[in-house]
Design a protein around this motif. Structure first.
Motif, short mmCIF file in Angstrom:
data_model
loop_
_atom_site.label_atom_id
_atom_site.label_comp_id
_atom_site.label_asym_id
_atom_site.label_seq_id
_atom_site.Cartn_x
_atom_site.Cartn_y
_atom_site.Cartn_z
N ILE A 33 8.82 -4.46 -10.32
CA ILE A 33 8.96 -4.28 -8.88
C ILE A 33 9.31 -2.82 -8.58
O ILE A 33 10.32 -2.30 -9.06
CB ILE A 33 10.05 -5.20 -8.31
N ASN A 34 8.48 -2.18 -7.80
CA ASN A 34 8.73 -0.81 -7.34
C ASN A 34 7.92 -0.60 -6.06
O ASN A 34 7.22 -1.50 -5.59
CB ASN A 34 8.37 0.21 -8.42
N ALA A 35 8.01 0.59 -5.49
CA ALA A 35 7.33 0.85 -4.22
C ALA A 35 5.82 0.66 -4.34
O ALA A 35 5.17 0.12 -3.43
CB ALA A 35 7.66 2.25 -3.74
N LYS A 36 5.25 1.09 -5.45
CA LYS A 36 3.80 0.99 -5.63
C LYS A 36 3.35 -0.46 -5.75
O LYS A 36 2.38 -0.88 -5.10
CB LYS A 36 3.37 1.79 -6.86
N THR A 37 4.05 -1.24 -6.58
CA THR A 37 3.65 -2.63 -6.75
C THR A 37 3.93 -3.44 -5.48
O THR A 37 3.20 -4.39 -5.16
CB THR A 37 4.36 -3.29 -7.94
N ALA A 38 4.97 -3.04 -4.74
CA ALA A 38 5.27 -3.73 -3.49
C ALA A 38 4.16 -3.50 -2.46
O ALA A 38 3.78 -4.43 -1.73
CB ALA A 38 6.61 -3.27 -2.93
N GLU A 39 3.63 -2.30 -2.41
CA GLU A 39 2.53 -2.03 -1.47
C GLU A 39 1.28 -2.80 -1.87
O GLU A 39 0.58 -3.34 -1.01
CB GLU A 39 2.25 -0.53 -1.41
N SER A 40 0.98 -2.85 -3.16
CA SER A 40 -0.16 -3.64 -3.62
C SER A 40 0.04 -5.12 -3.28
O SER A 40 -0.90 -5.80 -2.84
CB SER A 40 -0.34 -3.47 -5.12
N ALA A 41 1.27 -5.61 -3.46
CA ALA A 41 1.57 -7.00 -3.13
C ALA A 41 1.42 -7.25 -1.64
O ALA A 41 0.91 -8.29 -1.22
CB ALA A 41 2.99 -7.34 -3.59
N ARG A 42 1.85 -6.29 -0.82
CA ARG A 42 1.71 -6.44 0.64
C ARG A 42 0.25 -6.60 1.02
O ARG A 42 -0.11 -7.45 1.85
CB ARG A 42 2.31 -5.22 1.34
N GLN A 43 -0.62 -5.82 0.41
CA GLN A 43 -2.05 -5.92 0.72
C GLN A 43 -2.61 -7.27 0.29
O GLN A 43 -3.42 -7.86 1.01
CB GLN A 43 -2.79 -4.78 0.02
N THR A 44 -2.18 -7.76 -0.86
CA THR A 44 -2.63 -9.07 -1.32
C THR A 44 -2.21 -10.16 -0.34
O THR A 44 -3.02 -11.03 0.04
CB THR A 44 -2.05 -9.38 -2.71
N ILE A 45 -0.95 -10.13 0.08
CA ILE A 45 -0.46 -11.12 1.05
C ILE A 45 -1.23 -11.01 2.35
O ILE A 45 -1.63 -12.03 2.95
CB ILE A 45 1.05 -10.93 1.29
N ASP A 46 -1.45 -9.80 2.80
CA ASP A 46 -2.15 -9.57 4.06
C ASP A 46 -3.55 -10.19 4.02
O ASP A 46 -3.96 -10.90 4.95
CB ASP A 46 -2.24 -8.07 4.32
N HIS A 47 -4.27 -9.96 2.94
CA HIS A 47 -5.62 -10.50 2.81
C HIS A 47 -5.60 -12.03 2.74
O HIS A 47 -6.43 -12.71 3.37
CB HIS A 47 -6.31 -9.93 1.57
N LEU A 48 -4.67 -12.58 1.97
CA LEU A 48 -4.58 -14.03 1.85
C LEU A 48 -4.22 -14.69 3.18
O LEU A 48 -4.81 -15.72 3.55
CB LEU A 48 -3.56 -14.42 0.78
N LEU A 49 -3.27 -14.14 3.89
CA LEU A 49 -2.87 -14.71 5.18
C LEU A 49 -4.03 -14.68 6.17
O LEU A 49 -4.22 -15.63 6.94
CB LEU A 49 -1.66 -13.97 5.75
N THR A 50 -4.78 -13.60 6.16
CA THR A 50 -5.94 -13.50 7.05
C THR A 50 -6.96 -14.57 6.71
O THR A 50 -7.48 -15.27 7.61
CB THR A 50 -6.58 -12.11 6.95
N GLU A 51 -7.27 -14.73 5.42
CA GLU A 51 -8.23 -15.74 5.00
C GLU A 51 -7.75 -17.14 5.32
O GLU A 51 -8.51 -17.98 5.83
CB GLU A 51 -8.51 -15.60 3.50
N LEU A 52 -6.50 -17.43 5.02
CA LEU A 52 -5.96 -18.76 5.28
C LEU A 52 -5.94 -19.06 6.78
O LEU A 52 -6.25 -20.18 7.20
CB LEU A 52 -4.55 -18.88 4.69
#
Length: 246
Positions: free
Chosen positions: A156-175
């Motif tokens: 967990i760090n700033a870089k992985t958190a931003e990548s995770a945010r993008q993943t969540i964002d895409h999944l929430l949009t699709e769902l």
């Protein structure tokens, strides 16, 4: 019949199993463990080097991992099934479950912990939920080490958190797009696909049925608070699943 669920109350993978057990109307004893201190208990129960939770003990039958536990529950307690009988629909349900387990689960954990670990007073009650009260004091004293260990272990760090945010964002949009067209991800009834989506993304919309004390918005870092508000509309389908089925 005795069922014990070894878990972290905060764990969204444990929430998958809690929900499945409740949905099937099964009585069980939740054994709430403290992260880190859980290792000895889980090794004793599973007789394995793997120390992940959740772990189900059903009259001595030990099952580890949320997906395996859901398989076991549907096989052992077929009433209120969480998977449809049609093979094609089964494959769709299991594909959603696998994708969400692999993508949503780690992303939510990485993103939320990146910010929550910056607020010890907010996250300690969540990490210790359901355990003896003194664990709050213990974790408070050791928090700098806990923070370091969790960040290293889960990368967990700033870089992985931003990548995770993008993943969540895409999944929430699709769902959100799927739930606007139809009430369930697969077929015409609630399944483990919906359960997995709602449970693993629950920390994003913080349902009251989840057994941890969610922090007040004012106690959250501003960036996290703003992002959660942005995701609120796209989470409405998942909130409905909690309302209707949890």
């Amino acid at each position: 019949m005795a069922i014990r669920l070894y878990q972290f109350a905060i764990s969204h993978y444990s929430e998958k199993v809690r929900w499945a057990l409740d949905f099937k109307g099964l009585s069980y004893q939740a054994v709430n463990l403290l992260p880190g201190q859980h290792v000895a208990t889980i090794r004793k129960v599973t007789r394995s080097k793997h120390t992940s939770v959740p772990v189900l003990d059903h009259d001595g039958e030990i099952v580890q991992g949320s997906a395996a536990i859901l398989d076991y529950l549907d096989a052992s307690f077929p009433d209120q099934p969480l998977i449809p009988p049609d093979p094609d629909l089964q494959n769709q349900v299991l594909a959603w479950q696998q994708r969400l387990d692999d993508a949503a689960g780690p992303a939510v954990r990485t993103y939320c912990y990146h910010y929550l670990l910056q607020r010890p007073k907010a996250v300690i009650p969540m990490l210790t939920a359901g355990t003896p009260f003194y664990n709050r004091f213990l974790l408070g004293l050791l928090f700098s080490k806990v923070d370091e260990t969790m960040r290293n272990w889960m990368k967990i760090n700033a870089k992985t958190a931003e990548s995770a945010r993008q993943t969540i964002d895409h999944l929430l949009t699709e769902l959100a797009e799927v739930y606007q067209r139809q009430p369930y991800l697969v077929g015409d009834r609630f399944s483990r696909a919906d359960l997995t989506a709602a449970a693993l993304l629950a920390p994003i919309f913080q349902p009251p049925q989840y057994p941890v004390p969610w922090p007040r918005p004012a106690r959250l870092p501003a960036e996290l608070r703003t992002q959660l508000a942005d995701w609120e509309t796209r989470s409405e389908g998942l909130v409905r699943l909690y309302h209707d089925h949890r």
